[in-house]
Design a protein around this motif. Structure first.
Motif, PDB file in Angstrom:
ATOM      1  N   UNK A   1       0.847  -1.186   0.000  1.00 50.31           N
ATOM      2  CA  UNK A   1       0.000   0.000   0.000  1.00 50.31           C
ATOM      3  C   UNK A   1       0.883   1.236   0.000  1.00 50.31           C
ATOM      4  N   UNK A   2       0.398   2.275  -0.613  1.00 52.97           N
ATOM      5  CA  UNK A   2       1.094   3.551  -0.588  1.00 52.97           C
ATOM      6  C   UNK A   2       0.552   4.394   0.559  1.00 52.97           C
ATOM      7  N   UNK A   3       1.300   5.400   0.920  1.00 56.99           N
ATOM      8  CA  UNK A   3       0.870   6.314   1.976  1.00 56.99           C
ATOM      9  C   UNK A   3       1.262   7.730   1.606  1.00 56.99           C
ATOM     10  N   UNK A   4       0.490   8.682   2.087  1.00 59.86           N
ATOM     11  CA  UNK A   4       0.800  10.097   1.936  1.00 59.86           C
ATOM     12  C   UNK A   4       0.931  10.714   3.318  1.00 59.86           C
ATOM     13  N   UNK A   5       1.595  11.854   3.383  1.00 61.25           N
ATOM     14  CA  UNK A   5       1.846  12.483   4.673  1.00 61.25           C
ATOM     15  C   UNK A   5       1.549  13.973   4.600  1.00 61.25           C
ATOM     16  N   UNK A   6       1.054  14.510   5.715  1.00 63.75           N
ATOM     17  CA  UNK A   6       0.823  15.937   5.846  1.00 63.75           C
ATOM     18  C   UNK A   6       1.474  16.450   7.112  1.00 63.75           C
ATOM     19  N   UNK A   7       2.058  17.630   7.033  1.00 61.10           N
ATOM     20  CA  UNK A   7       2.743  18.236   8.175  1.00 61.10           C
ATOM     21  C   UNK A   7       2.121  19.588   8.481  1.00 61.10           C
ATOM     22  N   UNK A   8       1.789  19.799   9.743  1.00 61.68           N
ATOM     23  CA  UNK A   8       1.301  21.111  10.201  1.00 61.68           C
ATOM     24  C   UNK A   8       2.172  21.550  11.364  1.00 61.68           C
ATOM     25  N   UNK A   9       2.625  22.786  11.321  1.00 59.22           N
ATOM     26  CA  UNK A   9       3.522  23.307  12.346  1.00 59.22           C
ATOM     27  C   UNK A   9       2.819  24.360  13.193  1.00 59.22           C
TER      28      UNK A   9
END
Length: 534
Positions: A199-207
């Protein structure tokens, strides 16, 4: 004056009979033990209830409420945070708000940054649909275990949604680098009872910042960034901006210009040669869509999602098909033969449309193009969107005589299952397998296995993304016969590719006389972006 009460009958008997005394003492001790057992059982039930309130029962990780509570308490202790109020038992903040929660606050160093990293599985719904819910649960458990091994130190990890995992980064580490590390490790397949699944995955970053200073906003911003990564094609990381509704704003800006461009035919195609590694000859082309707006190229990963959300994707696909058939008819007339083939992508939304084969047939007839000249490239995602509908459509496309190719093979999961479900003519190996081909023996062994699989199934195997001569040499040594990539040529207009096509004098021969790519200049163009976001 009332005389003092005498001993009860039982007490009197105990005084008179030592055995009775021992029996009463034993009964009392048992009652005490039973009371202790009841107390311990009550404490265990309370602890279990607290654990259930704070944890995901499937993976054992802290849940969304516990993560938000940890994040709230961490922000309260962070020097740069300006929170509205301390943690309280209220409807606004999730319970429990205690130091005994599932996650504990770590000491925050002065000047340390604070971020939320959210990992979303791109293909989980499709995997569950294909393999069943039991396998989906196994996959989530395996993903949680791998994330725990990948993340350095004791970092707070939680399952915050059906297929989303959140991580608090408050020790000064770079969340983007950490996210890329996680995404790289997610590429390896998972061993489940149903077999090897990828499976693929995506990532999100919030600071942490002035406009994202509370727990819920930080987590929401990370989720928006992760969804943006998925809309851009998945398997990537996106940092949150100060405007969480940026996709909506972008849609509003591009929707009408894109609609006009589609209707007027301003969305053009660039053609990338696919060459034979045995003689550096052109065998076919891949058509890639490109669009210029206000004098600048708009990448496909930007405007294709806008087209999908605006209901333009079907029209855009039909326009690309029309351009491909028009160009094939022109080449047929100029060359005097019908050996040139052109591939064009079929998005997932179109592959499940039962009327699509009829439109393909009409387009071929309108331009008098042989069906075998048209290569329809489909992705694993397209097959998994609706397996039954996609199988029915591809079966009709095969009956027309069109060539079916599986694009980006190895980028999704259960690839071998797809080879059993649909009759294909060729498969294109995902470009990431060529990246380290000239220096990684493991990558060479893997590609050799794919080539053997293709040969055993009678499929043409194409290696995508070839950039260096050493990669091409390795492909030739392994027996790969076809390739494409910047080493050979970049996508360009059809008029710039005439020198590559079989000469008219060879039209009577079965395949013509091809021009060698390796012995001539590479094709240059103003854009290397294509129909499928690379």
């Amino acid at each position: 004056m009332t005389a003092p009460a005498g001993p009860t009958a039982g007490a009197q008997r105990a005084q008179d009979d030592p055995d009775e005394l021992r029996a009463q003492l034993a009964d009392l001790a048992e009652r005490v033990r039973e009371a202790d057992r009841l107390r311990v059982a009550a404490e265990e039930r309370a602890a279990a209830a607290t654990w259930r309130a704070d944890h995901d029962p499937l993976t054992g990780l802290p849940n969304r409420a516990a993560f938000l509570d940890l994040l709230t308490r961490t922000l309260a202790a962070h020097p740069a945070a300006a929170l509205p109020a301390p943690c309280t038992e209220s409807a606004v903040l999730p319970a429990p708000c205690t130091e005994s929660a599932a996650l504990s606050v770590q000491k925050v160093e002065e000047g340390a940054s604070l971020s939320v990293l959210l990992i979303e599985l791109d293909d989980f719904a499709e995997a569950t649909e294909l393999l069943g819910h039991a396998a989906g649960d196994q996959l989530l458990t395996a993903v949680a275990a791998r994330l725990g091994r990948v993340l350095p130190g004791r970092r707070p990890l939680a399952r915050v949604s059906g297929e989303g995992f959140a991580l608090l980064v408050d020790d000064g580490a770079d969340p983007a680098a950490l996210g890329e590390r996680v995404l790289n490790r997610m590429q390896a397949p998972f061993g489940l009872a149903a077999g090897q699944v990828s499976v693929r995955a995506s990532a999100g970053v919030a600071e942490l910042g002035p406009d994202a200073a509370d727990a819920r906003t930080l987590l929401a911003r990370a989720a928006v960034a992760a969804r943006s990564a998925q809309r851009a094609g998945g398997a990537r990381l996106v940092r949150s901006t100060s405007a969480p509704d940026a996709p909506a704003g972008r849609d509003l800006t591009l929707r009408e210009p894109l609609r006009v461009a589609v209707v007027t035919g301003a969305v053009e195609l660039a053609y990338e040669p696919i060459i034979s590694l045995r003689g550096d000859e052109v065998t076919l082309f891949e058509a890639r869509v490109r669009w210029q707006h206000e004098g600048e190229d708009v990448p496909p990963e930007v405007f294709l999602p806008v087209a999908a959300r605006s209901g333009l994707l079907e029209t855009l696909t039909d326009q690309a098909l029309e351009q491909v058939c028009t160009q094939l008819a022109r080449w047929n007339a100029e060359l005097g033969h019908r050996h040139v083939q052109v591939g064009t992508d079929v998005p997932a939304e179109v592959l499940t449309d039962p009327e699509f084969p009829d439109r393909v047939a009409a387009c071929l007839a309108r331009h008098d193009v042989d069906a075998r000249q048209l290569v329809l490239e489909i992705t694993e995602e397209s097959l998994l969107r609706d397996v039954a509908a996609a199988s029915a459509v591809t079966r009709r496309l095969r009956e027309l005589g069109t060539v079916l190719a599986l694009d980006e093979f190895g980028s999704g999961h259960s690839s071998l299952l797809h080879l059993q479900q649909i009759t294909l003519d060729s498969l294109k190996v995902h470009r990431r397998f060529a990246d380290d081909l000239d220096g990684d023996p493991a990558a060479q062994r893997f590609l050799a296995a794919l080539l053997a699989l293709g040969r055993s199934l009678g499929l043409k195997v194409i290696a995508d993304g070839v950039q260096r001569p050493a990669q091409a040499d390795t492909l030739r040594r392994l027996g790969c016969q076809h390739a494409q990539g910047p080493l050979f040529a970049t996508p360009g207009p059809a008029d710039e590719l005439a020198w590559l096509l079989p000469a008219a004098s060879g039209a009577a021969q079965a395949g013509g006389t091809s021009r060698s790519v390796g012995s001539a200049r590479p094709v240059q163009s103003t854009s290397t972006t294509g129909w499928a976001a690379r």
